[in-house]
Design a protein around this motif. Sequence first.
Motif, short mmCIF file in Angstrom:
data_model
loop_
_atom_site.label_atom_id
_atom_site.label_comp_id
_atom_site.label_asym_id
_atom_site.label_seq_id
_atom_site.Cartn_x
_atom_site.Cartn_y
_atom_site.Cartn_z
N VAL A 226 -18.56 -33.23 -11.86
CA VAL A 226 -19.59 -33.03 -10.83
C VAL A 226 -20.32 -31.72 -11.04
O VAL A 226 -21.55 -31.65 -10.95
N ARG A 227 -19.58 -30.67 -11.36
CA ARG A 227 -20.20 -29.36 -11.54
C ARG A 227 -19.30 -28.50 -12.41
O ARG A 227 -18.07 -28.60 -12.34
N THR A 228 -19.90 -27.70 -13.24
CA THR A 228 -19.15 -26.73 -14.04
C THR A 228 -19.79 -25.36 -13.87
O THR A 228 -21.00 -25.25 -13.67
N ALA A 229 -18.97 -24.33 -13.92
CA ALA A 229 -19.48 -22.97 -13.78
C ALA A 229 -18.52 -22.00 -14.44
O ALA A 229 -17.31 -22.22 -14.44
N ARG A 230 -19.08 -20.96 -15.00
CA ARG A 230 -18.24 -19.91 -15.57
C ARG A 230 -17.95 -18.87 -14.48
O ARG A 230 -18.84 -18.54 -13.69
N PRO A 231 -16.73 -18.36 -14.43
CA PRO A 231 -16.43 -17.32 -13.44
C PRO A 231 -17.25 -16.06 -13.73
O PRO A 231 -17.51 -15.72 -14.89
N ALA A 232 -17.68 -15.40 -12.66
CA ALA A 232 -18.44 -14.18 -12.82
C ALA A 232 -17.55 -13.08 -13.40
O ALA A 232 -16.38 -12.94 -13.03
N LYS A 233 -18.11 -12.33 -14.33
CA LYS A 233 -17.36 -11.23 -14.94
C LYS A 233 -17.38 -10.04 -13.98
O LYS A 233 -18.44 -9.56 -13.57
N ARG A 234 -16.18 -9.61 -13.61
CA ARG A 234 -16.08 -8.47 -12.71
C ARG A 234 -15.16 -7.42 -13.33
O ARG A 234 -14.15 -7.76 -13.93
N ALA A 235 -15.53 -6.21 -13.17
CA ALA A 235 -14.70 -5.12 -13.70
C ALA A 235 -14.75 -3.96 -12.73
O ALA A 235 -15.76 -3.70 -12.07
N GLY A 236 -13.63 -3.26 -12.62
CA GLY A 236 -13.57 -2.12 -11.73
C GLY A 236 -12.40 -1.22 -12.08
O GLY A 236 -11.45 -1.68 -12.71
N CYS A 237 -12.48 0.01 -11.68
CA CYS A 237 -11.41 0.96 -12.00
C CYS A 237 -11.27 1.95 -10.85
O CYS A 237 -12.28 2.44 -10.31
N ARG A 238 -10.03 2.18 -10.45
CA ARG A 238 -9.76 3.17 -9.40
C ARG A 238 -8.71 4.14 -9.92
O ARG A 238 -7.64 3.72 -10.34
N MET A 239 -9.02 5.38 -9.90
CA MET A 239 -8.10 6.39 -10.39
C MET A 239 -7.19 6.85 -9.25
O MET A 239 -7.65 7.07 -8.12
N VAL A 240 -5.91 6.98 -9.52
CA VAL A 240 -4.95 7.48 -8.54
C VAL A 240 -4.19 8.65 -9.15
O VAL A 240 -4.02 8.73 -10.37
N ASP A 241 -3.71 9.51 -8.30
CA ASP A 241 -3.03 10.72 -8.75
C ASP A 241 -1.58 10.69 -8.26
O ASP A 241 -1.30 10.89 -7.07
N GLY A 242 -0.66 10.35 -9.17
CA GLY A 242 0.75 10.38 -8.83
C GLY A 242 1.30 9.02 -8.46
O GLY A 242 0.57 8.08 -8.11
N PHE A 243 2.64 8.94 -8.49
CA PHE A 243 3.32 7.67 -8.23
C PHE A 243 3.14 7.20 -6.80
O PHE A 243 2.94 6.01 -6.54
N ALA A 244 3.20 8.12 -5.84
CA ALA A 244 3.07 7.75 -4.43
C ALA A 244 1.71 7.12 -4.16
O ALA A 244 1.59 6.11 -3.45
N ALA A 245 0.68 7.72 -4.75
CA ALA A 245 -0.66 7.17 -4.56
C ALA A 245 -0.79 5.79 -5.22
O ALA A 245 -1.47 4.89 -4.70
N LEU A 246 -0.11 5.63 -6.36
CA LEU A 246 -0.14 4.34 -7.04
C LEU A 246 0.52 3.26 -6.17
O LEU A 246 -0.01 2.16 -6.02
N MET A 247 1.67 3.58 -5.57
CA MET A 247 2.35 2.60 -4.72
C MET A 247 1.51 2.26 -3.49
O MET A 247 1.45 1.11 -3.06
N ASP A 248 0.84 3.25 -2.92
CA ASP A 248 -0.03 2.98 -1.78
C ASP A 248 -1.17 2.05 -2.16
O ASP A 248 -1.54 1.14 -1.41
N ALA A 249 -1.72 2.25 -3.36
CA ALA A 249 -2.82 1.40 -3.81
C ALA A 249 -2.35 -0.03 -4.04
O ALA A 249 -3.04 -0.99 -3.68
N ILE A 250 -1.16 -0.21 -4.62
CA ILE A 250 -0.61 -1.55 -4.87
C ILE A 250 -0.33 -2.26 -3.55
O ILE A 250 -0.68 -3.43 -3.37
N GLN A 251 0.29 -1.55 -2.62
CA GLN A 251 0.60 -2.17 -1.33
C GLN A 251 -0.67 -2.54 -0.57
O GLN A 251 -0.75 -3.56 0.10
#
Length: 256
Positions: A226-251
């Motif tokens: 019925v229909r075909t489409a390619r997924p849109a290409k998306r890219a992004g990056c977020r910098m975190v400082d330290g393990f605690a900040a990384l865990m907060d970002a993941i959660q």
Amino acid sequence: MKITVCVKQVPAANEQRLDPVTGTVIREGVPSILNPFDAYALEEAVRLKERLGGEITVLSMGVPSAQETLRRALAVGADRAILLSGRAFAGADTLATARALAKAIGKAGGADLVLCGRMATDGDTAQVGPMLAEMLGVPHAADVSEIEAIDGGRVTLTRMTDDGYRREQLPLPALLTVVKEINVPRLPSVMGVLRGQAAEVTVWDAPDVGALPEETGQRGSRTRVVRTARPAKRAGCRMVDGFAALMDAIQGAERK
């Protein structure tokens, strides 16, 4: 022992072009190769012939250029090549494809064992093999990683499953779809290439195999794109400082 290997010619390019109207793959102008999964099925058939004797027939459905793919199969050890080609077969879904292949196998004299690759890289449906088994009225096993023995009218095999491996026996005739873990495909020898180029490829149209117009191609298909489409290409990056900040970002991402 009569072995039939079903193979398909697929686009070699990683980026496939799609027809915006029909949703089907555009094959014109794109280099084509033997479907990689089918190479493992072909290699296993050749190994079985070396152990047990017999004859290998390679069977495909496609455009006339697919004869080159079949010649490669002949170059590595197949004995006979059959191509289903014609406008009546165009636009077939997996059901119509399986129906046409079943009729061709019947016209060719049947088979003790039918081998297929797990799936085709241009569709990734993994449906043709099991459907073909149903059309032939034979038992089948999917995702076969080893054929241990063929003896006493039965085939002993190992299948890959979500939970590990499973050992099974099936009566012959049977159909198996194989995965890449089953073997390492050989390269054709120079003499094999010459033999393949000199060999005749049998070409059958729909009337040759007794296929009615309403059974083949788009008319014989029960599904459509019925229909075909390619997924849109998306890219992004977020910098975190330290393990605690990384865990907060993941959660935070998990909560979203």
